[in-house]
Design a protein around this motif. Structure first.
Motif, PDB file in Angstrom:
ATOM      1  N   GLU A 281       0.830  -1.196   0.000  1.00  6.25           N
ATOM      2  CA  GLU A 281       0.000   0.000   0.000  1.00  6.25           C
ATOM      3  C   GLU A 281       0.869   1.251   0.000  1.00  6.25           C
ATOM      4  OE1 GLU A 281      -4.043  -1.579   2.283  1.00  6.25           O
ATOM      5  OE2 GLU A 281      -2.751  -0.066   3.228  1.00  6.25           O
ATOM      6  N   SER A 282       0.429   2.208  -0.810  1.00  3.87           N
ATOM      7  CA  SER A 282       1.085   3.509  -0.865  1.00  3.87           C
ATOM      8  C   SER A 282       0.017   4.540  -1.180  1.00  3.87           C
ATOM      9  CB  SER A 282       2.184   3.525  -1.933  1.00  3.87           C
ATOM     10  OG  SER A 282       2.778   4.799  -2.007  1.00  3.87           O
ATOM     11  N   ASN A 285      -1.258   9.793   2.173  1.00  6.07           N
ATOM     12  CA  ASN A 285      -0.933   9.942   3.588  1.00  6.07           C
ATOM     13  C   ASN A 285      -0.807   8.545   4.194  1.00  6.07           C
ATOM     14  OD1 ASN A 285      -0.491  10.932   6.138  1.00  6.07           O
ATOM     15  ND2 ASN A 285      -2.650  11.392   6.548  1.00  6.07           N
ATOM     16  N   ASN A 286       0.405   8.158   4.540  1.00  7.90           N
ATOM     17  CA  ASN A 286       0.672   6.829   5.084  1.00  7.90           C
ATOM     18  C   ASN A 286       1.117   6.963   6.534  1.00  7.90           C
ATOM     19  OD1 ASN A 286       0.596   5.150   2.411  1.00  7.90           O
ATOM     20  ND2 ASN A 286       1.978   6.854   1.965  1.00  7.90           N
ATOM     21  N   SER A 287       0.578   6.072   7.359  1.00  8.30           N
ATOM     22  CA  SER A 287       0.880   6.134   8.791  1.00  8.30           C
ATOM     23  C   SER A 287       1.337   4.755   9.280  1.00  8.30           C
ATOM     24  CB  SER A 287      -0.353   6.624   9.556  1.00  8.30           C
ATOM     25  OG  SER A 287      -0.049   6.834  10.914  1.00  8.30           O
ATOM     26  N   GLN A 290       0.054   1.508   7.343  1.00 10.24           N
ATOM     27  CA  GLN A 290       0.749   1.189   6.094  1.00 10.24           C
ATOM     28  C   GLN A 290       2.179   0.716   6.348  1.00 10.24           C
ATOM     29  OE1 GLN A 290      -1.360   3.943   6.337  1.00 10.24           O
ATOM     30  NE2 GLN A 290      -2.869   2.690   5.232  1.00 10.24           N
ATOM     31  N   ASN A 294       3.319  -2.858   4.885  1.00 12.83           N
ATOM     32  CA  ASN A 294       4.445  -2.985   3.962  1.00 12.83           C
ATOM     33  C   ASN A 294       5.596  -3.760   4.594  1.00 12.83           C
ATOM     34  OD1 ASN A 294       3.005  -1.515   2.069  1.00 12.83           O
ATOM     35  ND2 ASN A 294       3.904   0.429   2.690  1.00 12.83           N
ATOM     36  N   VAL A 398       7.887   4.767  -0.421  1.00 14.85           N
ATOM     37  CA  VAL A 398       6.664   5.150   0.286  1.00 14.85           C
ATOM     38  C   VAL A 398       7.050   6.175   1.348  1.00 14.85           C
ATOM     39  CG1 VAL A 398       4.717   4.380   1.691  1.00 14.85           C
ATOM     40  CG2 VAL A 398       5.639   2.881  -0.089  1.00 14.85           C
ATOM     41  N   TYR A 400       6.168   8.093   4.745  1.00 13.25           N
ATOM     42  CA  TYR A 400       5.377   7.909   5.959  1.00 13.25           C
ATOM     43  C   TYR A 400       5.403   9.200   6.772  1.00 13.25           C
ATOM     44  CZ  TYR A 400       5.899   2.963   4.796  1.00 13.25           C
ATOM     45  OH  TYR A 400       5.876   1.756   4.154  1.00 13.25           O
TER      46      TYR A 400
END
Length: 809
Positions: A281-282, A285-287, A290, A294, A398, A400
């Motif tokens: 997943e990308s 807004n990745n927290s 994710q 990953n 990605v 974060y």
């Protein structure tokens, strides 16, 4: 890509493959719909990429007995995305179960759960969208199959409705730190607290106090201080309460499913595992969610590459090939960056949680960059306005965000919230939150005896290690799920999206590894059966040690031929191989170029054979057509000859019949005429002998007799013809033929036999006689007349005699 499936079985046997046909039924029994495999209404949600995305990982274990028959199953889940209950990304929805009870509840249930038609809920975005997953009745039926009765179902849906009302509770800034935050001055907001407390079985005052005031223990005596929370802290505690209830409810449902389908430990010996984990997943807004997802994909990709390379090495070693290890992109540096020791991203997050101090997003970014400087897989987006760090995963970079990363890793559950839920009067919440919980508060450790904080990353890492131990002890098989387009439409294929998913699955690296070795592997028997016809390209020679194959073909080439012998046969077939080809003990190893060459040569041979077959067929067809043409000519001549003979025979037969009929008619006429003449002569002779004194005929009658003798045939034909003139005209013709006067219509009377049978025969008397004999004539001799008697005078004789009869006018 959001789904990655793999199968594994301990001590795999061929009969286990038959059990794979039962997977849809088993998965259906675990889902919210028996007719829709793999759909968990409480764990799946609509995302930007998938309308039914699993927001948790699961490992389904199909348990088999000694006879390789499935006796039960078990489910293990990983990292439910419970933050979705209180926070959804734009254009995404909450979990399916909320929309199902909101749209599918009956009228009485809406009254009981306080869900009126058209009600608005802040945690229920995009309720107007209608998906196939919004099937409440199907979910009810599935829960009944799993052993959850109707009262328990009602308690579950009531608690979920309470969470929806809890989401409508909003707090305003008090402006004074000593005063708790008031509720927003809104009728819906004011009533949502009481409705939520009623549905959850909690006292309203106690619920509102717990959300707005937190308890602090300090000092040696553990004195208790009550401190009002800020507006942000009130919202956080509200969201934490909802996520805690939902997570406990989800875990309880999984345990109910396992108790319904799991078999006893002594009833099964092997299993087939179905692992459904998150895809790479990308998002913009990745927290922390994710990062964990990953991280799991990195571990599984390493396991896949190691398994694939190990399988390659083992096969080459067994076949006796000299295998040089290919260089491939190893993701071990990325794993060291995330989970390595002593310093990694996970260790820094856990350390921030243990320090028990307020964490700043910029401070966390600075610490990660300074502690992990020089790591090849760590990057930084200098153009990003928010504090963040970038990890270069095998599927791509990605970014974060560090905001809220430490808080999500702590996943703090205040002791006040747990004690509040323990006081609930709802029977289901009493089961989910027993009176004497084993957990202790993670937010307020006591003095020097603080226990290490069990963070989200630590728990996820431990469960992932257990999963990898299971995978290492099984024989894995991988299934990659590729989504052709993001619009969920058929017959549409987006190349860029598919390529990005292939990269996220790690298949690109797998292709590189295969291309570096020998991806084409064919057994000796199959190779010889397919390519032995290539010997047709080579001129016939005397069979040698590796000469052409005899007529026996396949039987002369054993399936386990020696590599040297097989190599000689290949050289004899292809003369010289432009691409490398290696013969193992049981298989032939080739590259793509060699396979293309072999197929091209095989196509040439098949083309030559096809031309020979076509040439022979055309020759055969021409000969056959010529023979058929000659046969057709002979048949036509014979038929025409036969038809001509038949026609001539019919004509001859018809002529014979006509001739015979004519001859018979002539004979009959001659006979009748002779008979009549004979009778008349005899009568005339008798009358003449009886009246010797009769006077001779006058001259006029003598002339009339001559005319009759000359013209009687023509007048008879015209008077009795079947067609031609009729009526008055016919009489005129008769008069003209007989030279009768036509001036006066009363001079004579003529009657013709038009409707009677007509005259059968007429014949003139011998010379010197004026008497005629006609039979069946309608004309009769009425008056006396010198000459023949009335019985012997008929027809035209009567007409003529009437005209010259004495006294006729």
């Amino acid at each position: 890509m959001e789904n990655d499936l793999s199968f594994g079985a301990l001590d795999p046997q061929p009969r286990l493959l038959a059990t794979l046909s039962l997977l849809p039924a088993v998965v259906a029994s675990l889902s919210s719909s028996p007719s829709r495999p793999g759909r968990w209404s409480r764990g799946n949600a609509c995302t930007l990429r998938n309308n039914n995305s699993s927001r948790f990982g699961k490992f389904i274990q199909l348990q088999l007995n000694g006879a390789q028959q499935m006796t039960g199953a078990a489910v293990q889940t990983y990292l439910l995305e419970k933050t979705r209950v209180a926070c959804q990304a734009p254009s995404e929805r909450n979990f399916h179960i909320f929309y199902q009870i909101y749209k599918g509840a009956r009228a009485d249930e809406r009254v009981q759960w306080r869900l009126p038609e058209g009600a608005a809920f802040s945690w229920l975005p995009h309720p107007e969208r209608t998906l196939e997953e919004d099937c409440f009745e199907v979910t009810r039926e599935a829960m009944l199959h799993l052993g959850i009765d109707a009262p328990t179902q009602n308690n579950i849906f009531q608690a979920l409705a309470g969470l929806l009302h809890l989401g409508n509770t909003r707090f305003a800034d008090s402006g004074n730190e000593a005063q708790p935050c008031p509720l927003v001055d809104d009728a819906q907001c004011q009533g949502s607290v009481g409705t939520s407390a009623l549905l959850l079985g909690l006292p309203e005052d106690h619920l509102l106090e717990t959300l707005r005031i937190r308890t602090i223990r300090a000092g040696r005596d553990q004195q208790v201080f009550r401190k009002p929370c800020s507006q942000a802290e009130c919202d956080t505690r509200r969201d934490c309460l909802a996520k805690l209830v939902y997570a406990r409810l989800f875990d309880w449902l999984v345990s109910v499913i396992n108790s319904s389908i799991c078999a006893t430990p002594d009833s099964w010996t092997t299993f087939i595992g179905l692992l459904d984990v998150y895809g790479f997943e990308s998002f913009p807004n990745n927290s922390l969610e994710q990062l964990c997802i990953n991280y799991a994909n990195e571990k599984l990709q390493q396991h896949f590459v190691a398994h694939y390379l190990r399988a390659q090495q083992e096969e080459y070693a067994v076949e006796g090939l000299a295998w040089s290890f290919v260089s491939y992109q190893d993701n071990q540096p990325c794993l060291d960056l995330i989970e390595g020791s002593p310093v990694s991203i996970c260790s820094l997050l856990n350390e921030e949680c243990r320090l028990n101090r307020p964490s700043s997003a910029a401070q966390l970014q600075t610490r990660i960059e300074s502690a992990l400087t020089g790591r090849p897989r760590l990057g930084r987006d200098r153009l990003s306005p928010e504090p963040s760090f970038t990890v270069l995963h095998y599927a791509g970079p990605v970014r974060y965000s560090t905001a809220g990363l430490v808080e999500k890793n702590k996943d703090p559950v205040p002791l006040e919230l747990t004690r509040l839920l323990q006081q609930s009067q709802d029977p289901l919440l009493k089961v989910l939150f027993p009176a004497d919980p084993e957990e202790k508060s993670q937010e307020e450790p006591s003095g020097q005896n603080r226990a290490p904080v069990l963070t989200v990353v630590s728990k996820f890492k431990a469960s992932l290690e257990q999963l990898l131990q299971v995978l290492h002890s099984t024989t894995p098989h991988y299934i990659r799920c590729i989504k052709p387009n993001s619009q969920a439409q058929v017959q549409i294929f987006h190349r860029e999206e598919v390529l990005s998913q292939l990269e996220a699955c790690g298949l690109v690296e797998t292709i590189h590894i295969s291309a570096a070795g020998f991806p084409i592997r064919v057994s000796h028997r199959n190779f010889l059966e397919r390519y032995k016809l290539l010997r047709r390209l080579r001129p016939a020679t005397t069979p040698g040690p590796h000469g052409p194959c005899p007529a026996g073909g396949q039987s002369e080439w054993p399936p386990c031929a020696e590599p040297a012998m097989l190599r000689g046969l290949l050289q004899d077939i292809l003369h010289a191989l432009p691409a490398p080809l290696h013969c193992g003990r049981t298989k032939v190893f080739m590259t793509d170029s060699t396979l293309e060459l072999l197929e091209r040569r095989r196509a040439q041979v098949l083309e030559q054979c096809a031309r020979h077959i076509q040439r022979g067929w055309r020759r055969y067809r021409c000969r056959t057509q010529a023979r058929q043409r000659r046969a057709a000519v002979l048949i036509q001549a014979a038929v025409r000859s036969w038809l001509t003979r038949k026609h001539v025979q019919r004509l001859h037969a018809a002529a014979t019949v006509i001739k015979r009929a004519w001859q018979e008619w002539r004979i009959r006429m001659a006979f009748l005429a002779s008979e009549e003449l004979d009778g008349v002569e005899e009568k005339h002779s008798s009358q003449t002998s009886c009246s010797p004194s009769s006077s001779p005929l006058p001259p006029a009658q003598t002339r009339l007799q001559g005319a009759i003798t000359r013209l009687w045939p023509l007048g008879l034909a015209l008077a009795n013809a079947a067609v031609g003139v009729h009526g008055f005209q016919r009489k005129l013709v008769v008069f003209a033929c007989l030279q009768l006067p036509v001036g006066s219509p009363r001079s004579c009377a003529v009657q013709t036999a038009q409707e009677q049978a007509g005259v059968l025969s007429i014949r003139a008397l011998p010379q010197g006689s004026i008497r005629f004999h006609c039979r069946k004539s309608p004309l009769r001799y009425a008056d006396t007349c010198p000459g023949p008697s009335p019985d012997s005078v008929t027809g035209f004789n009567q007409i003529l005699l009437e005209r010259h009869r004495p006294g006729h006018v």
